[in-house]
Design a protein around this motif. Structure first.
Motif, short mmCIF file in Angstrom:
data_model
loop_
_atom_site.label_atom_id
_atom_site.label_comp_id
_atom_site.label_asym_id
_atom_site.label_seq_id
_atom_site.Cartn_x
_atom_site.Cartn_y
_atom_site.Cartn_z
N MET A 9 0.82 -1.21 0.00
CA MET A 9 0.00 0.00 0.00
C MET A 9 0.86 1.27 0.00
O MET A 9 0.36 2.34 -0.30
N PHE A 10 2.15 1.13 0.35
CA PHE A 10 2.99 2.32 0.56
C PHE A 10 3.08 3.18 -0.70
O PHE A 10 2.91 4.40 -0.64
N ASN A 11 3.34 2.55 -1.85
CA ASN A 11 3.53 3.35 -3.06
C ASN A 11 2.27 4.09 -3.49
O ASN A 11 2.34 5.11 -4.18
N SER A 12 1.09 3.60 -3.06
CA SER A 12 -0.15 4.29 -3.43
C SER A 12 -0.34 5.59 -2.67
O SER A 12 -1.19 6.41 -3.02
N THR A 13 0.48 5.81 -1.60
CA THR A 13 0.35 7.05 -0.83
C THR A 13 1.29 8.13 -1.35
O THR A 13 1.24 9.26 -0.88
N LEU A 14 2.17 7.79 -2.30
CA LEU A 14 3.16 8.75 -2.78
C LEU A 14 2.52 9.75 -3.74
O LEU A 14 1.70 9.39 -4.59
N THR A 15 2.92 11.01 -3.63
CA THR A 15 2.41 12.06 -4.51
C THR A 15 3.56 12.94 -4.99
O THR A 15 4.66 12.92 -4.44
N ARG A 16 3.32 13.71 -6.04
CA ARG A 16 4.26 14.71 -6.58
C ARG A 16 5.67 14.17 -6.77
O ARG A 16 5.87 13.20 -7.47
N ASN A 17 6.67 14.80 -6.11
CA ASN A 17 8.06 14.41 -6.31
C ASN A 17 8.32 12.95 -5.92
O ASN A 17 9.07 12.24 -6.58
N ALA A 18 7.69 12.53 -4.83
CA ALA A 18 7.88 11.16 -4.36
C ALA A 18 7.31 10.17 -5.38
O ALA A 18 7.87 9.10 -5.61
N ARG A 19 6.18 10.53 -5.98
CA ARG A 19 5.58 9.66 -6.99
C ARG A 19 6.46 9.59 -8.23
O ARG A 19 6.66 8.52 -8.83
N ALA A 20 7.01 10.76 -8.62
CA ALA A 20 7.92 10.79 -9.77
C ALA A 20 9.15 9.94 -9.51
O ALA A 20 9.62 9.21 -10.38
N TRP A 21 9.66 10.02 -8.26
CA TRP A 21 10.83 9.20 -7.88
C TRP A 21 10.50 7.72 -8.00
O TRP A 21 11.28 6.94 -8.55
N PHE A 22 9.33 7.32 -7.50
CA PHE A 22 8.93 5.91 -7.54
C PHE A 22 8.77 5.42 -8.98
O PHE A 22 9.22 4.33 -9.33
N ASP A 23 8.15 6.26 -9.85
CA ASP A 23 7.93 5.87 -11.24
C ASP A 23 9.24 5.71 -12.01
O ASP A 23 9.29 4.98 -13.00
N GLU A 24 10.31 6.39 -11.57
CA GLU A 24 11.59 6.34 -12.26
C GLU A 24 12.49 5.21 -11.77
O GLU A 24 13.60 5.03 -12.27
N LEU A 25 12.05 4.45 -10.77
CA LEU A 25 12.87 3.33 -10.27
C LEU A 25 13.06 2.30 -11.38
O LEU A 25 12.13 2.04 -12.14
N PRO A 26 14.26 1.71 -11.51
CA PRO A 26 14.48 0.71 -12.55
C PRO A 26 13.53 -0.48 -12.41
O PRO A 26 13.20 -0.88 -11.29
N LYS A 27 13.11 -1.01 -13.52
CA LYS A 27 12.18 -2.15 -13.52
C LYS A 27 12.81 -3.34 -12.80
O LYS A 27 14.00 -3.61 -12.96
N GLU A 28 12.01 -4.02 -12.00
CA GLU A 28 12.41 -5.22 -11.25
C GLU A 28 13.49 -4.94 -10.20
O GLU A 28 14.22 -5.84 -9.79
N SER A 29 13.61 -3.68 -9.76
CA SER A 29 14.62 -3.37 -8.74
C SER A 29 14.07 -3.50 -7.33
O SER A 29 14.82 -3.49 -6.36
N ILE A 30 12.75 -3.64 -7.18
CA ILE A 30 12.12 -3.76 -5.86
C ILE A 30 11.48 -5.14 -5.75
O ILE A 30 10.56 -5.47 -6.49
N ASP A 31 12.00 -5.95 -4.84
CA ASP A 31 11.46 -7.30 -4.65
C ASP A 31 10.71 -7.46 -3.33
O ASP A 31 10.04 -8.45 -3.11
N SER A 32 10.88 -6.48 -2.42
CA SER A 32 10.24 -6.59 -1.12
C SER A 32 10.04 -5.19 -0.52
O SER A 32 10.55 -4.20 -1.05
N TYR A 33 9.32 -5.16 0.58
CA TYR A 33 9.11 -3.87 1.25
C TYR A 33 10.44 -3.32 1.78
O TYR A 33 10.66 -2.10 1.75
N ASP A 34 11.33 -4.19 2.22
CA ASP A 34 12.64 -3.73 2.71
C ASP A 34 13.42 -3.03 1.60
O ASP A 34 14.09 -2.02 1.84
N ASP A 35 13.34 -3.58 0.36
CA ASP A 35 14.02 -2.94 -0.77
C ASP A 35 13.47 -1.53 -1.00
O ASP A 35 14.22 -0.58 -1.23
#
Length: 264
Positions: free
Chosen positions: A1-27
């Protein structure tokens, strides 16, 4: 649910993360804290938006990505300033015309128009490639001509020899995951980003275009390492022969013969 709370700059940062770079909440947690707890990050003046310009040789897609990243450090800049800065720094005349025909009212709207335009360019480029690709009749005529000249078989043999790789019990992706430190860095991809297949990601290059198992640079390195005696325990033929020897020995009631080969 965490990424659904991101807005503006934080959302842009999340969208720019490399594909398949996040495998878990810790990542996700580590990446988020690493990005937002950096002390070296400085807050730029809104006027500096006008210094974010498209560089020579930089594609529109690359500029869009960099513009989003650099805008994160600019605080207090109104939407109209970001839109004005972007529209006056891009160099693609068709995109400039499209944005000026109907000036976007928000940065999100501007980015939607830009992304739609880029996708249209990629689709048009793919259609042109299909048109320029010779029909099966032309290909067949070319093959016959080469065959008459005596070069078709030689060419076919050289292509088969070039693309022939040792059959292994693991895929290139699995072998890369065993120990990435054994491999030399691959040469950079030369295909423009806008012409690559964004749905395929190569872990060896850490870029989109083809999958890890399709990567020719990785396959060739594995083949070179096999010649050096590494990964020989993964050769499919050896494993099958060992299995057959063991089955025969079990039937006869004798212990299997031990085969020695180099292992990494």
């Amino acid at each position: 649910m965490f990424n659904s709370t991101l807005t503006r700059n934080a959302r842009a940062w999340f969208d720019e993360l490399p594909k398949e770079s996040i495998d878990s909440y810790d990542d996700l947690k580590k990446a988020f804290l690493k990005n937002y707890l950096q002390q070296k990050k400085c807050i730029k003046d809104p006027v500096e938006i006008h210094n974010i310009k498209q560089r020579d040789g930089e594609s529109t897609e690359e500029f869009v990505r960099r513009y989003k990243l650099e805008c994160r450090d600019v605080k207090g800049a109104p939407e109209c300033m970001k839109i004005f800065g972007f529209m006056h720094e891009i160099t693609n005349p068709e995109l400039i015309k499209r944005l000026h025909d109907k000036i976007p009212k928000s940065v999100d709207e501007m980015m939607r128009v830009t992304i739609t335009f880029l996708r249209g360019e990629v689709a048009a480029s793919n259609r042109e490639q299909k048109k320029s690709f010779p029909s099966w009749k032309q290909q067949e005529a070319g093959r016959r001509q080469n065959f008459k000249k005596g070069s078709f078989r030689n060419q076919q043999r050289s292509e088969q020899k070039q693309d022939r790789f040792t059959l292994l019990t693991k895929t290139p992706k699995e072998i890369l995951a065993l120990d990435k430190g054994k491999f030399k860095p691959p040469p950079p991809m030369t295909t423009p980003i806008e012409k690559r297949n964004a749905g395929k990601f190569c872990e060896f290059h850490a870029e989109v275009r083809h999958t890890t198992d399709e990567c020719m640079h990785l396959k060739r390195q594995i083949e070179e390492m096999l010649k050096e005696g590494k990964f020989s325990h993964l050769i499919k033929e050896l494993k099958q022969n060992n299995t057959k020897d063991q089955e025969k020995a079990e039937k006869r009631g004798k212990p299997p013969k031990k085969t020695s080969h180099w292992q990494s």
